[in-house]
Design an enzyme around this catalytic site. Structure first.
Site, PDB file in Angstrom:
ATOM      1  N   ASP A 166       0.791  -1.256   0.000  1.00  0.00           N
ATOM      2  CA  ASP A 166       0.000   0.000   0.000  1.00  0.00           C
ATOM      3  C   ASP A 166       0.811   1.287   0.000  1.00  0.00           C
ATOM      4  OD1 ASP A 166      -1.936  -1.929   0.220  1.00  0.00           O
ATOM      5  OD2 ASP A 166      -2.729  -1.274   2.145  1.00  0.00           O
TER       6      ASP A 166
ATOM      7  N   LYS B  88      -6.728  -4.747  -3.085  1.00  0.00           N
ATOM      8  CA  LYS B  88      -7.346  -5.464  -1.964  1.00  0.00           C
ATOM      9  C   LYS B  88      -8.359  -4.560  -1.265  1.00  0.00           C
ATOM     10  CE  LYS B  88      -3.524  -4.461   1.270  1.00  0.00           C
ATOM     11  NZ  LYS B  88      -4.237  -3.621   2.215  1.00  0.00           N
TER      12      LYS B  88
ATOM     13  N   CYS C 119      -2.131  -2.644   7.761  1.00  0.00           N
ATOM     14  CA  CYS C 119      -2.126  -3.578   6.623  1.00  0.00           C
ATOM     15  C   CYS C 119      -0.905  -4.483   6.594  1.00  0.00           C
ATOM     16  CB  CYS C 119      -2.285  -2.801   5.325  1.00  0.00           C
ATOM     17  SG  CYS C 119      -3.934  -2.072   5.187  1.00  0.00           S
TER      18      CYS C 119
HETATM   19  C1  C5J Z   1      -3.048   0.543   5.586  1.00  0.00           C
HETATM   20  C2  C5J Z   1      -4.730   1.793   6.758  1.00  0.00           C
HETATM   21  N1  C5J Z   1      -2.559   0.356   4.358  1.00  0.00           N
HETATM   22  N2  C5J Z   1      -3.913   2.137   7.747  1.00  0.00           N
HETATM   23  N3  C5J Z   1      -4.284   1.104   5.678  1.00  0.00           N
HETATM   24  O1  C5J Z   1      -2.415   0.251   6.580  1.00  0.00           O
HETATM   25  O2  C5J Z   1      -5.889   2.120   6.801  1.00  0.00           O
END
Ligand code: C5J
Length: 222
Positions: free
Chosen positions: A25, A130, A163
């Site tokens: 991400d 995702k 994540c």
């Molecule tokens: C991720 C989030 N990628 N913190 N998303 O950690 O909402």
């Protein structure tokens, strides 16, 4: 085989041919001003600090012909994969699907959902969209890994305790040996990152291993 002698809680052995790097991400919505991360009230500059090390990690794994996987947390434009519980949680200034400075927040195909240009996927690398925090939930990740006979995973990306940690725990339950690169992952909350690193490697590596990038590079450059 390669060995990261400096990994915690003890040395991490892996075969680069059966190892994938998963970069979680590193999207404009989390890392750049004006995106989802900032709408939640976070300081995104903390996440920007890991970009050079993450780029070096990508190049190291590419040079060692490892499988490279990038993930993006995002939803379909019709929001059919976005549970109300996720959209309505908290009090962000913009919710998932709302129009923002980088297009609709966390929606596939919008500029904000793209991976930042410094870490852009190269041709042949896998990109997984995702809808959840974990990369195994509602994606093809399990199948892609088993087709390639992958048994070990190296993790980087954001955020460490959401994540990244969720995906490492999913991977652990599926039988993968997982190594998190400490200086290629970050949180909006430094204390959450520190706690997550401790949780992962506690109790003899109950979730997996952690390492500094330089120790991994030494293992691969030996
Ligand atoms: C991720 C989030 N990628 N913190 N998303 O950690 O909402």
């Amino acid at each position: 085989m390669a060995t990261v002698a400096g990994a915690f809680p003890f040395a991490f052995d892996f075969n680069p041919a059966t190892t994938a790097l998963i970069v979680i991400d590193m999207q404009r919505d989390f890392v750049e001003p004006g995106g989802f991360g900032e709408t939640l009230g976070n300081d995104v500059s903390l996440l920007q600090a890991i970009v050079p090390t993450t780029a070096a990690l990508l190049n190291l794994c590419r040079a060692n012909q490892m499988t490279i996987i990038h993930t993006r947390e995002c939803h379909k434009p019709d929001l059919s994969d976005l549970p109300d519980a996720k959209r309505n949680r908290g009090a962000p200034s913009l919710r998932i699907g709302d129009p923002g400075p980088m297009g609709r927040i966390l929606i596939a195909g919008e500029p904000g959902a793209e991976i930042i240009p410094e870490l852009a996927p190269q041709p042949g690398e896998i990109v997984i969209d995702k809808p959840g925090k974990g990369a195994f939930y509602a994606t093809d990740l399990s199948g892609l890994l088993s087709e390639r006979k992958i048994t070990s995973l190296i993790f980087a990306g954001v955020t460490t305790e959401v994540c990244v940690q969720t995906t490492m725990r999913e991977a652990n339950d599926r039988g993968f040996d997982s190594l998190l690169v400490e200086d290629a992952t970050e949180s909006y909350f430094p204390e959450f990152k520190a706690a997550t690193l401790c949780m992962i490697r506690a109790q003899g590596g109950i979730v997996g291993w952690t390492t500094r990038f330089d120790d991994l590079a030494e293992a691969l450059n030996d």
